[in-house]
Design a protein around this motif. Sequence first.
Motif, PDB file in Angstrom:
ATOM      1  N   GLY A   1      33.130  36.610  30.094  1.00 35.06           N
ATOM      2  CA  GLY A   1      33.188  35.266  30.695  1.00 35.06           C
ATOM      3  C   GLY A   1      33.592  35.333  32.157  1.00 35.06           C
ATOM      4  N   HIS A   2      34.550  36.204  32.454  1.00 35.98           N
ATOM      5  CA  HIS A   2      35.036  36.369  33.827  1.00 35.98           C
ATOM      6  C   HIS A   2      33.906  36.838  34.741  1.00 35.98           C
ATOM      7  CE1 HIS A   2      37.076  38.799  36.999  1.00 35.98           C
ATOM      8  NE2 HIS A   2      37.720  37.661  37.128  1.00 35.98           N
ATOM      9  N   ASP A   3      33.133  37.829  34.263  1.00 37.27           N
ATOM     10  CA  ASP A   3      32.013  38.343  35.072  1.00 37.27           C
ATOM     11  C   ASP A   3      30.964  37.259  35.307  1.00 37.27           C
ATOM     12  OD1 ASP A   3      33.258  40.701  35.132  1.00 37.27           O
ATOM     13  OD2 ASP A   3      32.019  41.697  33.627  1.00 37.27           O
TER      14      ASP A   3
ATOM     15  N   LEU B   1      31.352  33.969  35.192  1.00 38.96           N
ATOM     16  CA  LEU B   1      31.871  32.916  36.083  1.00 38.96           C
ATOM     17  C   LEU B   1      31.914  33.384  37.530  1.00 38.96           C
ATOM     18  CD1 LEU B   1      34.737  31.361  33.960  1.00 38.96           C
ATOM     19  CD2 LEU B   1      32.696  30.199  34.732  1.00 38.96           C
ATOM     20  N   GLU B   2      32.229  34.660  37.724  1.00 42.33           N
ATOM     21  CA  GLU B   2      32.247  35.209  39.099  1.00 42.33           C
ATOM     22  C   GLU B   2      30.850  35.144  39.705  1.00 42.33           C
ATOM     23  OE1 GLU B   2      35.559  38.484  40.315  1.00 42.33           O
ATOM     24  OE2 GLU B   2      33.839  39.151  39.163  1.00 42.33           O
ATOM     25  N   GLN B   3      29.843  35.492  38.867  1.00 38.93           N
ATOM     26  CA  GLN B   3      28.450  35.429  39.350  1.00 38.93           C
ATOM     27  C   GLN B   3      28.070  33.993  39.678  1.00 38.93           C
ATOM     28  OE1 GLN B   3      25.982  37.287  36.413  1.00 38.93           O
ATOM     29  NE2 GLN B   3      26.818  39.313  36.832  1.00 38.93           N
ATOM     30  N   LYS B   4      28.511  33.052  38.809  1.00 35.70           N
ATOM     31  CA  LYS B   4      28.202  31.635  39.041  1.00 35.70           C
ATOM     32  C   LYS B   4      28.854  31.164  40.344  1.00 35.70           C
ATOM     33  CE  LYS B   4      28.742  27.031  37.179  1.00 35.70           C
ATOM     34  NZ  LYS B   4      29.341  26.155  36.201  1.00 35.70           N
ATOM     35  N   ARG B   5      30.100  31.544  40.548  1.00 33.13           N
ATOM     36  CA  ARG B   5      30.811  31.141  41.773  1.00 33.13           C
ATOM     37  C   ARG B   5      30.094  31.668  43.019  1.00 33.13           C
ATOM     38  NH1 ARG B   5      36.101  34.289  42.688  1.00 33.13           N
ATOM     39  NH2 ARG B   5      34.486  35.779  43.200  1.00 33.13           N
ATOM     40  N   ASP B   6      29.690  32.949  42.967  1.00 34.38           N
ATOM     41  CA  ASP B   6      29.000  33.535  44.128  1.00 34.38           C
ATOM     42  C   ASP B   6      27.662  32.845  44.381  1.00 34.38           C
ATOM     43  OD1 ASP B   6      31.130  35.158  44.252  1.00 34.38           O
ATOM     44  OD2 ASP B   6      30.155  36.933  43.422  1.00 34.38           O
ATOM     45  N   GLY B   7      26.943  32.542  43.287  1.00 30.86           N
ATOM     46  CA  GLY B   7      25.651  31.852  43.405  1.00 30.86           C
ATOM     47  C   GLY B   7      25.819  30.477  44.007  1.00 30.86           C
ATOM     48  N   LEU B   8      26.866  29.764  43.539  1.00 29.34           N
ATOM     49  CA  LEU B   8      27.127  28.413  44.060  1.00 29.34           C
ATOM     50  C   LEU B   8      27.461  28.470  45.548  1.00 29.34           C
ATOM     51  CD1 LEU B   8      29.277  26.772  41.247  1.00 29.34           C
ATOM     52  CD2 LEU B   8      27.134  25.889  42.120  1.00 29.34           C
ATOM     53  N   ILE B   9      28.244  29.471  45.934  1.00 29.30           N
ATOM     54  CA  ILE B   9      28.619  29.590  47.355  1.00 29.30           C
ATOM     55  C   ILE B   9      27.372  29.850  48.204  1.00 29.30           C
ATOM     56  CG2 ILE B   9      29.899  31.006  49.038  1.00 29.30           C
ATOM     57  CD1 ILE B   9      32.160  31.171  46.980  1.00 29.30           C
ATOM     58  N   MET B  10      26.456  30.673  47.679  1.00 30.15           N
ATOM     59  CA  MET B  10      25.225  30.946  48.441  1.00 30.15           C
ATOM     60  C   MET B  10      24.381  29.681  48.609  1.00 30.15           C
ATOM     61  SD  MET B  10      24.210  34.696  47.110  1.00 30.15           S
ATOM     62  CE  MET B  10      22.562  34.733  47.719  1.00 30.15           C
TER      63      MET B  10
ATOM     64  N   ARG C   1      38.777  28.607  37.180  1.00 32.60           N
ATOM     65  CA  ARG C   1      38.571  29.267  35.888  1.00 32.60           C
ATOM     66  C   ARG C   1      38.617  30.788  36.038  1.00 32.60           C
ATOM     67  NH1 ARG C   1      33.707  25.445  34.043  1.00 32.60           N
ATOM     68  NH2 ARG C   1      34.941  23.723  33.268  1.00 32.60           N
ATOM     69  N   VAL C   2      37.950  31.293  37.096  1.00 31.15           N
ATOM     70  CA  VAL C   2      37.934  32.745  37.336  1.00 31.15           C
ATOM     71  C   VAL C   2      39.366  33.240  37.543  1.00 31.15           C
ATOM     72  CG1 VAL C   2      37.238  34.546  38.974  1.00 31.15           C
ATOM     73  CG2 VAL C   2      35.597  32.822  38.292  1.00 31.15           C
ATOM     74  N   ASN C   3      40.144  32.512  38.360  1.00 36.04           N
ATOM     75  CA  ASN C   3      41.521  32.919  38.633  1.00 36.04           C
ATOM     76  C   ASN C   3      42.386  32.853  37.380  1.00 36.04           C
ATOM     77  OD1 ASN C   3      40.917  33.418  41.240  1.00 36.04           O
ATOM     78  ND2 ASN C   3      41.812  31.569  42.075  1.00 36.04           N
ATOM     79  N   ALA C   4      42.167  31.792  36.558  1.00 35.32           N
ATOM     80  CA  ALA C   4      42.957  31.667  35.334  1.00 35.32           C
ATOM     81  C   ALA C   4      42.678  32.851  34.410  1.00 35.32           C
ATOM     82  CB  ALA C   4      42.620  30.358  34.632  1.00 35.32           C
ATOM     83  N   LEU C   5      41.406  33.248  34.320  1.00 30.34           N
ATOM     84  CA  LEU C   5      41.066  34.388  33.470  1.00 30.34           C
ATOM     85  C   LEU C   5      41.638  35.679  34.053  1.00 30.34           C
ATOM     86  CD1 LEU C   5      37.341  33.718  32.529  1.00 30.34           C
ATOM     87  CD2 LEU C   5      39.228  33.923  30.943  1.00 30.34           C
ATOM     88  N   GLU C   6      41.481  35.835  35.375  1.00 25.55           N
ATOM     89  CA  GLU C   6      41.857  37.093  36.030  1.00 25.55           C
ATOM     90  C   GLU C   6      43.380  37.279  36.121  1.00 25.55           C
ATOM     91  OE1 GLU C   6      39.555  37.668  39.551  1.00 25.55           O
ATOM     92  OE2 GLU C   6      40.852  39.281  40.255  1.00 25.55           O
ATOM     93  N   PHE C   7      44.080  36.193  36.419  1.00 20.97           N
ATOM     94  CA  PHE C   7      45.512  36.348  36.680  1.00 20.97           C
ATOM     95  C   PHE C   7      46.410  35.832  35.567  1.00 20.97           C
ATOM     96  CE2 PHE C   7      43.498  36.066  40.920  1.00 20.97           C
ATOM     97  CZ  PHE C   7      43.796  37.354  41.343  1.00 20.97           C
ATOM     98  N   LYS C   8      45.848  35.130  34.579  1.00 20.02           N
ATOM     99  CA  LYS C   8      46.714  34.590  33.526  1.00 20.02           C
ATOM    100  C   LYS C   8      46.306  35.118  32.146  1.00 20.02           C
ATOM    101  CE  LYS C   8      49.578  31.066  32.127  1.00 20.02           C
ATOM    102  NZ  LYS C   8      50.447  31.906  31.324  1.00 20.02           N
ATOM    103  N   LEU C   9      45.085  34.757  31.724  1.00 20.59           N
ATOM    104  CA  LEU C   9      44.695  35.072  30.349  1.00 20.59           C
ATOM    105  C   LEU C   9      44.549  36.577  30.117  1.00 20.59           C
ATOM    106  CD1 LEU C   9      43.941  33.560  27.706  1.00 20.59           C
ATOM    107  CD2 LEU C   9      41.582  33.966  28.315  1.00 20.59           C
ATOM    108  N   LEU C  10      43.760  37.245  30.982  1.00 20.88           N
ATOM    109  CA  LEU C  10      43.518  38.674  30.757  1.00 20.88           C
ATOM    110  C   LEU C  10      44.803  39.514  30.835  1.00 20.88           C
ATOM    111  CD1 LEU C  10      40.025  39.208  32.417  1.00 20.88           C
ATOM    112  CD2 LEU C  10      40.638  39.771  30.083  1.00 20.88           C
ATOM    113  N   PRO C  11      45.685  39.300  31.853  1.00 24.33           N
ATOM    114  CA  PRO C  11      46.927  40.077  31.851  1.00 24.33           C
ATOM    115  C   PRO C  11      47.758  39.855  30.586  1.00 24.33           C
ATOM    116  CG  PRO C  11      46.633  39.038  33.973  1.00 24.33           C
ATOM    117  CD  PRO C  11      45.567  38.505  33.087  1.00 24.33           C
ATOM    118  N   GLU C  12      47.785  38.597  30.102  1.00 24.39           N
ATOM    119  CA  GLU C  12      48.547  38.310  28.880  1.00 24.39           C
ATOM    120  C   GLU C  12      47.968  39.060  27.687  1.00 24.39           C
ATOM    121  OE1 GLU C  12      50.337  33.851  29.623  1.00 24.39           O
ATOM    122  OE2 GLU C  12      48.955  34.154  27.943  1.00 24.39           O
ATOM    123  N   LEU C  13      46.616  39.039  27.620  1.00 19.16           N
ATOM    124  CA  LEU C  13      45.960  39.729  26.503  1.00 19.16           C
ATOM    125  C   LEU C  13      46.210  41.235  26.578  1.00 19.16           C
ATOM    126  CD1 LEU C  13      42.546  37.825  26.307  1.00 19.16           C
ATOM    127  CD2 LEU C  13      44.382  37.760  24.646  1.00 19.16           C
TER     128      LEU C  13
END
Lengths: 231, 108
Positions: free
Chosen positions: A25-27, A29-38, A165-177
């Motif tokens: 999901g993180h990957d 969402l990151e692709q979606k974010r980059d696409g949206l920025i472009m 969402r990307v930050n929540a996954l990267e800095f909150k959910l994944l480290p907890e898991l």
Amino acid sequence: MAEDVKPTRKNLMAIEDRIELSERGHDTLEQKRDGLIMEFMDILDQAQDVRSELSDDYKTAQRKLNMARAMEGDVAVRGAAAALQEHPEITTQSKNIMGVVVPQIESTKVKKNLGERGYGLLGSSARIDEAADAYEELLETLILAAEVETAMKKMLEEIETTKRRVNALEFKLLPELYDNQDYIEQKLEEQEREEIFRLKKIKGKKEDEEREEREAEQEAEEAAETVPADD
Amino acid sequence: MSQEIAVIGSPDFTTGFRLAGVRKCENVPDDEKDEQLDDAVERVLEDDDVGIIIMYNDDLDHLSRSARNAVETSIEPTLVTLGGGAGSGGLRDQIKRAIGIDLMDEED
């Protein structure tokens, strides 16, 4: 908190599944974010052009209106403005850019000819017509600016949401898991070591018991051999 | 559904748009902007027939914090400001927040 999870193999497997899903999901969402920025960058270029056009049109329209006011008087300009009967209308359709619904604004009755304006040919002058023309042109650019800027606002909202969402996954959910996974793995290893130690202890105890039994049997046998014969 | 364009500002600002046929004009005299501009913005935001709001960029400074935020972030109707740069109407701050870089500054 890592201490909240029960250190069982079932939980470890469930956490490993969640980690895999979250990483995927993180990957994505990151692709979606980059696409949206472009996509946003393309719209931004367009917005800059529309803005500079808008600024020029506004200056021209203001100059022409001031000229009409100076030449014809404020009352005549206001009178002409009040006489207008056709009003510009806009209709909005939607377009989808990477899941973001952005508007497409179409306008009608913005540009009008002299007959459609309603203030008559005799009651007005060329200065007022020029000012009205300039403001009609400004309105057309404004409608385009509204379309582009609304699209920008919507895309920015989506970029912000995706980024959160990307930050929540990267800095909150994944480290907890990962913490939970480490905790369960450590606990399971500890349990395994305790189990091995316990088995060794039991084995040692059993061996001691067997040895004692053997020794007791041997002593009994020796005792039996040393008994003297009666004859 | 067809919608209309609304203009909010001083009578001088709205006259030109009336000349172009805009009929939804909220005239707020310059010396009464601090008291009346908030109400005018609220009235226009509540009007379902309005699709675009046109305002002068400096007039946004007369609005209260909540009214300014409401009009700047509104998508339907959407606000277009005149007299400001490309990043006017809160767009510049929104870009800085979402992208993390001041793209408007780079382009200037």
